[in-house]
Design a protein around this motif. Structure first.
Motif: not given
Length: 599
Positions: A362-389
């Motif tokens: 459970i804790r591993r899944l919670e950690r993976m979910r947290s990491e997934f959210v962080a990774n998704v945020s990071h992956e989305l942030k890069t193209p959005v920042a490029a488009v915006k810039g």
């Protein structure tokens, strides 16, 4: 019960014996008295007859009277064989049929003489020292018939030997009959005692078996008497106890089954620190068996020092505790521990109930979910920042330079495409993991299937001058979801193209193989390349979401980091396996095995 039966038999025999003996004594005594009374009456009548035949002499000459009476006594002795004694009123013997009168003692003190002097008739029974036998004496007072009026006493004696012999014969018959009666009474008493004690003996045996928890035993119920009623009551009690025991056993089995199949470990500790319950999941979580733990102190769990310390603390200070604790035996786990103090079986002191839950996953899944959210945020942030810039740059005046504007718009378009692929892959992975889109299995002609895959990827491989070599056995079919299988093979082939330098080679092979158990056939699809390879430390993690061996190269190739994760999930949905063999600088090989026919 045999002793009781013997005592009852002896009691019956004694009762019968005493009854018969008392009856015999009463009868013998009555017989003796009646016989003596009849004999006495008979002797009195004979005395009167004798007196009538030989009256007392009417003379004062005592010597003449004595000679006369002595002679008559002798004559009667010869005729009737009776002992006759003539006695004066002063007790002097005047004549006797058995002895000389002058040699005999004075008879004045004899009981029968005394009574005859008082009452006219007297009698007594006593042992005769002269004749050495028991005798009956009867005396009457008589008077002469003449004018002289002389008086005396005539006594008749008769032996009681015949009476005693009759009594002895009676006693012999009585004793013989009594012995025979004892034997018969003994047999009858034994049978009676047996009929009484045998049911009791059976009940005793049954009661002992019931005391040993053998409630299936039954007693023959017999008749309608008290013993039969007791047997029926005992059988009813045994049936009731058996039913209750069966119910307790079923409840115990049910409870034990629940405990053994719980996904939580349950440990119960008595107030003294002894472990009384240790279920199957506790064995798995703590690495020791029920046999090793139940009945022993919790302090002997030496592999888990922190857990033992926590138990000791709660036993000393009974409060509810909820903690998470990491254990390292038999393997590293994160356990969620609930400790509840509880009173057991009326003890004043409190024991302890432990409920253990493995929350590592459970804790591993919670950690993976947290990491997934962080990774998704990071992956989305890069193209959005490029488009915006770049869009801000264009708005700031770069639109006036057509070449710069075209370059920026191209970058914005590529980042938008990348963002679109990323969102698409995330949605696709979400659908696959939640199984919201079930697979549609159908037979697939792999020759045509790989032909279409080659047509799609050949232009991409040609851009890097990569040779795409596809080979498979003829007439090869596979039962699978064609669209999902296309995603699997497309991702593996694209990875091979993306991570292979220019001038390299990507090979695809498909063949029939046997499964590991040798019972079924499978299709093995191997995708190998001559690319950069994967380090051994990264191979276990390459199927994780957003995990990249070479992050810079992945982004430059347009990868989202979700392709292999999608491949892994789709392979599992097809009941297949996927493994990787790779050498850095030489290349990688992905080996996919799918069952020829789906289960």
């Amino acid at each position: 019960m045999t002793k009781f039966r013997l005592k009852l038999t002896v009691l019956f025999i004694l009762l019968i014996g005493f009854s018969v003996l008392a009856a015999g004594l009463l009868m013998g005594n009555s017989y003796q008295k009646n016989h003596q009374s009849a004999l006495k009456d008979h002797m009195i009548r004979e005395l009167h007859v004798l007196n009538a035949a030989v009256p007392w002499p009417d003379t004062e000459d005592q010597s003449q009277a004595g000679a006369y009476l002595q002679g008559e006594a002798k004559r009667f002795k010869e005729i009737a064989e009776m002992r006759i004694t003539y006695i004066r009123l002063d007790g002097k013997v005047m004549g006797d049929s058995d002895h000389a009168a002058e040699t005999m003692d004075n008879h004045l003190n004899r009981a029968e003489v005394k009574q005859a002097l008082r009452e006219g008739t007297g009698s007594s029974v006593r042992y005769s020292d002269t004749l050495r036998e028991k005798m009956m004496y009867v005396a009457i007072k008589v008077k002469s018939e003449g004018s002289g009026g002389q008086e005396g006493i005539v006594r008749l004696a008769m032996s009681l030997g015949d009476v005693e012999r009759s009594l002895n014969n009676m006693w012999l018959a009585l004793v013989s009959g009594l012995i025979l009666l004892f034997a018969v009474a003994g047999m009858i008493s034994y049978r009676v005692a047996l009929s009484v004690t045998r049911p009791l003996e059976r009940m005793t045996v049954a009661a002992k078996r019931m005391a040993n928890m053998d409630y299936a035993t039954r007693v023959p119920e017999g008749g309608k008497d008290e013993v039969g009623e007791l047997a029926r009551t005992l059988n009813a009690m045994a049936a009731s106890l058996q039913e209750q025991l069966d119910q307790i056993g079923e409840n115990g089995t049910r409870l034990q089954s629940v405990l053994d199949n719980m996904t939580s470990g349950v440990v119960m500790i008595a107030p003294g620190g002894t472990i009384t319950l240790y279920n199957r999941e506790a064995e798995v979580l703590l690495g020791s068996t029920n046999r090793e733990r139940v009945g022993r102190s919790f302090a002997e769990i030496r592999q888990h020092f922190e857990l033992v310390s926590l138990i000791r603390e709660v036993l000393d200070n009974p409060v509810n505790v909820h903690e998470e604790l990491t254990v390292y035996f038999p393997e590293e786990r994160l356990l969620e521990i609930h400790m509840v103090p509880m009173t057991m079986s009326g003890d004043e002191e409190q024991g302890l109930l432990l409920v253990l839950q493995d929350v590592s996953a459970i804790r591993r899944l919670e950690r993976m979910r947290s990491e997934f959210v962080a990774n998704v945020s990071h992956e989305l942030k890069t193209p959005v920042a490029a488009v915006k810039g770049f869009s801000e740059t264009l708005l700031s005046g770069a639109m006036n330079d057509p070449e710069t504007a075209r370059s920026f718009l191209t970058i914005i378009h590529e980042e938008s495409e990348r963002l679109n692929r990323l969102i698409g892959d995330i949605l696709e992975l979400s659908k696959i993991e939640s199984r919201r889109s079930p697979l549609q299995f159908s037979p697939i002609d792999l020759a045509g299937f790989f032909g279409r895959m080659s047509e799609l990827l050949t232009p991409e491989a040609a851009k890097k001058n990569i040779e795409l070599d596809v080979y498979l056995e003829e007439g090869l079919f596979l039962e699978a979801d064609e669209d999902r299988l296309g995603q699997i093979v497309m991702n593996l082939m694209q990875n091979g193209i993306n991570y292979t330098p220019e001038g390299g080679k990507v090979k695809v092979r498909a063949e029939i193989v046997e499964t590991a158990d040798g019972e079924e056939e499978a299709v093995r699809i191997t995708v190998s390349d001559t690319g950069i390879g994967i380090p051994k430390k990264d191979i276990p993690r390459i199927f994780e979401r957003f995990y990249r061996v070479d992050k810079a190269r992945s982004r430059s190739s347009g990868g989202t980091g979700l392709g292999l994760s999608i491949v892994k999930h789709l392979t599992e949905l097809h009941h297949g396996t996927l493994r990787v063999e790779s050498t850095v600088g030489v290349g990688s090989q992905f080996i996919l095995e799918l069952p020829l026919l789906q289960p």
